[in-house]
Design a protein around this motif. Structure first.
Motif, PDB file in Angstrom:
ATOM      1  N   ARG A 175       4.197  -7.769   5.133  1.00  0.00           N
ATOM      2  CA  ARG A 175       4.217  -6.347   4.738  1.00  0.00           C
ATOM      3  C   ARG A 175       4.062  -6.193   3.232  1.00  0.00           C
ATOM      4  NH1 ARG A 175       7.688  -5.903   8.832  1.00  0.00           N
ATOM      5  NH2 ARG A 175       9.556  -6.368   7.606  1.00  0.00           N
TER       6      ARG A 175
ATOM      7  N   THR B  79      -6.463  -2.063   4.642  1.00  0.00           N
ATOM      8  CA  THR B  79      -6.509  -1.694   6.057  1.00  0.00           C
ATOM      9  C   THR B  79      -6.993  -2.848   6.927  1.00  0.00           C
ATOM     10  OG1 THR B  79      -6.989   0.576   5.430  1.00  0.00           O
ATOM     11  CG2 THR B  79      -7.548  -0.053   7.675  1.00  0.00           C
TER      12      THR B  79
ATOM     13  N   GLU C 257       3.013  -6.226  14.830  1.00  0.00           N
ATOM     14  CA  GLU C 257       4.424  -5.832  14.820  1.00  0.00           C
ATOM     15  C   GLU C 257       4.944  -5.792  13.383  1.00  0.00           C
ATOM     16  OE1 GLU C 257       8.546  -7.608  16.658  1.00  0.00           O
ATOM     17  OE2 GLU C 257       6.659  -8.226  17.582  1.00  0.00           O
TER      18      GLU C 257
ATOM     19  N   ALA D  67       3.599  -2.684  11.668  1.00  0.00           N
ATOM     20  CA  ALA D  67       3.712  -1.464  12.484  1.00  0.00           C
ATOM     21  C   ALA D  67       3.861  -0.237  11.599  1.00  0.00           C
ATOM     22  CB  ALA D  67       4.910  -1.590  13.424  1.00  0.00           C
ATOM     23  N   GLY D  68       3.207   0.849  11.986  1.00  0.00           N
ATOM     24  CA  GLY D  68       3.308   2.093  11.235  1.00  0.00           C
ATOM     25  C   GLY D  68       2.214   2.248  10.191  1.00  0.00           C
ATOM     26  N   ARG D  69       1.427   1.194   9.980  1.00  0.00           N
ATOM     27  CA  ARG D  69       0.341   1.300   9.002  1.00  0.00           C
ATOM     28  C   ARG D  69      -1.001   1.395   9.726  1.00  0.00           C
ATOM     29  NH1 ARG D  69       1.298  -3.195   4.334  1.00  0.00           N
ATOM     30  NH2 ARG D  69       3.553  -2.926   4.067  1.00  0.00           N
ATOM     31  N   PRO D  70      -1.974   2.055   9.102  1.00  0.00           N
ATOM     32  CA  PRO D  70      -3.314   2.092   9.700  1.00  0.00           C
ATOM     33  C   PRO D  70      -4.034   0.762   9.455  1.00  0.00           C
ATOM     34  CG  PRO D  70      -3.306   3.298   7.636  1.00  0.00           C
ATOM     35  CD  PRO D  70      -1.902   2.814   7.845  1.00  0.00           C
TER      36      PRO D  70
END
Lengths: 307, 239
Positions: free
Chosen positions: A227, A233, A252, A255-258
């Protein structure tokens, strides 16, 4: 001559036999000659157990030894260590609450000339289905030694996959770490490469604006580091075994990112060709030109134009 | 036999006799009176715990204890009944047999049930594990014996034959196998089950699997230098 991972394994296993009387090596013929040549079979006749060509018994015996408080190190060819006795690994080790270290030789295309019977690029995927196992894919003998000593000191369950392919130097200095091998501009694609494909990947993307991250531990994957290090991207995952093996763990972690994840690895496990490991790397698109081609194709359409 | 320090609450320890086992099995199975004769493993497991094995419920991990590896994990009610009689389980543990929160399932789990040495159920796993344990006890130079209980149908699994060969070649004299023979092997064992072990260097004997004196004699009659198998003939029926 550079020491192979297999040679380093035998040497370090000998150290662990000397340092800890709970260490037991469990073999099914493969590896016996190396332990014998090092004088280890003569020195530790009780703690080097060879069950013959009986891989189900090899894992079961390791399970029984673990239940008695020993720390088994079980070694063999990947298809016969992991695939044939998969249920024994699941039940005789994991389900019993018993721990062992499995060290395989014969990674993916190492036994190219032997054909399908000796090729198991599915091994990491298969081991990743079992709860509680760490999976290590070292790219250098120094990484192998660090990981083997670490797991032995923990006494947990670990699969360590040695290969003939090596990087020119170790890129990992702590168990499980993700290191940065090349830094691209902010927002540029990130290439995450596992184990012995690092050098080929660095060659492949030398002139491209990408970051290259390295891990020799696909499970558990260091999500915090991933992270922190991924800024763009596009994420390109390059693994020297079945394509997409670590895809779910990467997604996982992010998660939450494009994120657009592009997974590269072995997609055709049965080539029905022999030849050299280099022939197989090329066929799988996992030599430097193949990796470069995959990276260029994956990033040809900028993410903000993708539909 | 090695004696361990008695625990403080030895007065409160309750043990039950063979005649109580039917009641314990009924408590699990919900039938009115369970027939002991319908349970192929009961007499061997009872004799092991009552007369043969050195086990102590108050010191269940004693490294010098004898171990029972129940490879035939299917139909474990007799095992649970004996563990109850010998104080490893409470009679109140039995009622919920097989329910979600019970520690007692249709296959035993060593991490849930006190006194259970291995989790079993899938056939052909107990004997390779027992071979590893016997090797380990030998390396550690401990006292314990490993008893492993198989079914004759279970013997079909090839993993057993890997383990039989390994145990024979390594001369694992700490290992005793009991094969409960209720003629459930579909293709049979021409020449007899015992022969399969003898050709691999085991000593072997066949007994009446209901006769406690015979079972006791053969389970303590192993000679040094090789593993031993006792084929316990219980007649043809299923459980």
């Amino acid at each position: 001559m550079i020491e192979s991972m297999r040679e380093r394994f035998t040497r370090v296993a000998g150290d662990l036999l000397a340092e800890d009387n709970r260490t037991v090596i469990v073999l099914a013929v493969i590896g016996h000659a190396a332990f014998s040549q090092q004088g280890l079979v003569g020195r530790y006749p009780k703690r080097i157990v060879d069950v013959g060509i009986r891989e189900q018994a090899q894992i079961g015996v390791a399970g029984g030894l673990a239940l008695e408080g020993f720390k088994p190190i079980v070694s063999g060819y990947a298809p016969f260590l992991v695939e044939r006795p998969y249920e024994q690994i699941k039940l005789d080790l994991t389900h019993q609450g018993a721990d062992a270290i499995l060290v395989s030789v014969g990674a993916s295309w190492d036994s190219s000339g032997s054909g399908r019977t000796h090729l198991a690029p599915e091994d990491v995927t298969l081991m990743a289905t079992l709860p509680g196992w760490s999976i290590h894919v070292p790219g250098h003998p120094d990484e192998l030694e660090m990981l083997l000593r670490h797991e032995h000191s923990l006494g947990a369950s670990a699969y360590i996959r040695t290969s003939v392919d090596l990087n020119s130097r170790p890129y990992s200095t702590a168990p499980g770490m993700i290191s940065t091998l090349k830094r691209g501009s902010h927002g540029s694609p990130t290439v995450l490469v596992v184990g012995p494909l690092a050098d080929a990947t660095l060659d492949a993307v030398d002139d491209l604006d990408v970051s290259v991250l390295y891990s020799s531990t696909p499970a558990p994957l260091d999500g915090d580091a991933l992270r922190a290090l991924v800024s763009g991207t596009d994420v390109i995952l390059i693994e020297p075994y079945l394509a997409g093996t670590s895809a779910a763990r990467v997604m996982e972690a992010l998660a939450g990112r494009p994120i657009r994840l592009h997974s590269h690895g072995v997609t055709e496990p049965d080539l029905r060709h022999y030849g050299t490991p280099g022939d197989h790397r090329t066929a799988h698109g996992l030599d430097a030109p193949g990796i470069r081609d995959f990276v260029l194709r994956s990033t040809a359409t900028p993410a903000w134009h993708a539909h | 036999m090695l004696h361990t320090q008695p625990s403080q609450d030895i007065e409160s320890r309750v043990e039950f006799g063979y005649e109580e086992l039917g009641g314990f099995m009924s408590a699990m199975m919900g039938d009115e009176k369970h027939s002991l004769a319908a349970t192929s493993t009961l007499d061997v497991i009872w004799t092991l715990y009552d007369r043969v094995m050195n086990v102590d419920r108050d010191n269940p991990r004693n490294p010098d204890r004898d171990r029972l590896y129940l490879s035939k994990g299917h139909g474990p009610m007799a095992y649970y009944a004996v563990l109850t009689a010998k104080g490893f389980l409470e009679p109140t543990d039995l009622a919920g047999f097989g329910s979600y929160n019970s520690i007692l399932g249709h296959h035993p789990d060593r991490l849930l049930v006190p006194g259970v040495e291995i989790s079993s159920g899938s056939l052909g796993h107990g004997l390779p594990l027992a071979v590893g344990a016997a090797i380990g006890i030998g390396i550690a130079e401990r006292m314990g014996r490993v008893f492993c209980l198989l079914g004759d149908g279970e013997l079909d699994e090839g993993s057993n034959h890997e383990a039989i060969a390994v145990a024979g070649r390594l001369g694992l004299s700490r290992l005793t196998v009991v094969v409960i023979d209720n003629n459930s092997s579909i293709l049979g064992w021409p020449g007899g089950i015992a022969r399969r072990f003898e050709v691999e260097g085991w000593t072997a004997t066949t007994v009446d699997g209901r006769n406690h004196d015979d079972i006791e004699r053969e389970l303590t009659g192993h000679r040094s230098g090789s593993p031993h198998v006792v084929v316990a003939d219980v007649g043809a029926h299923r459980d």
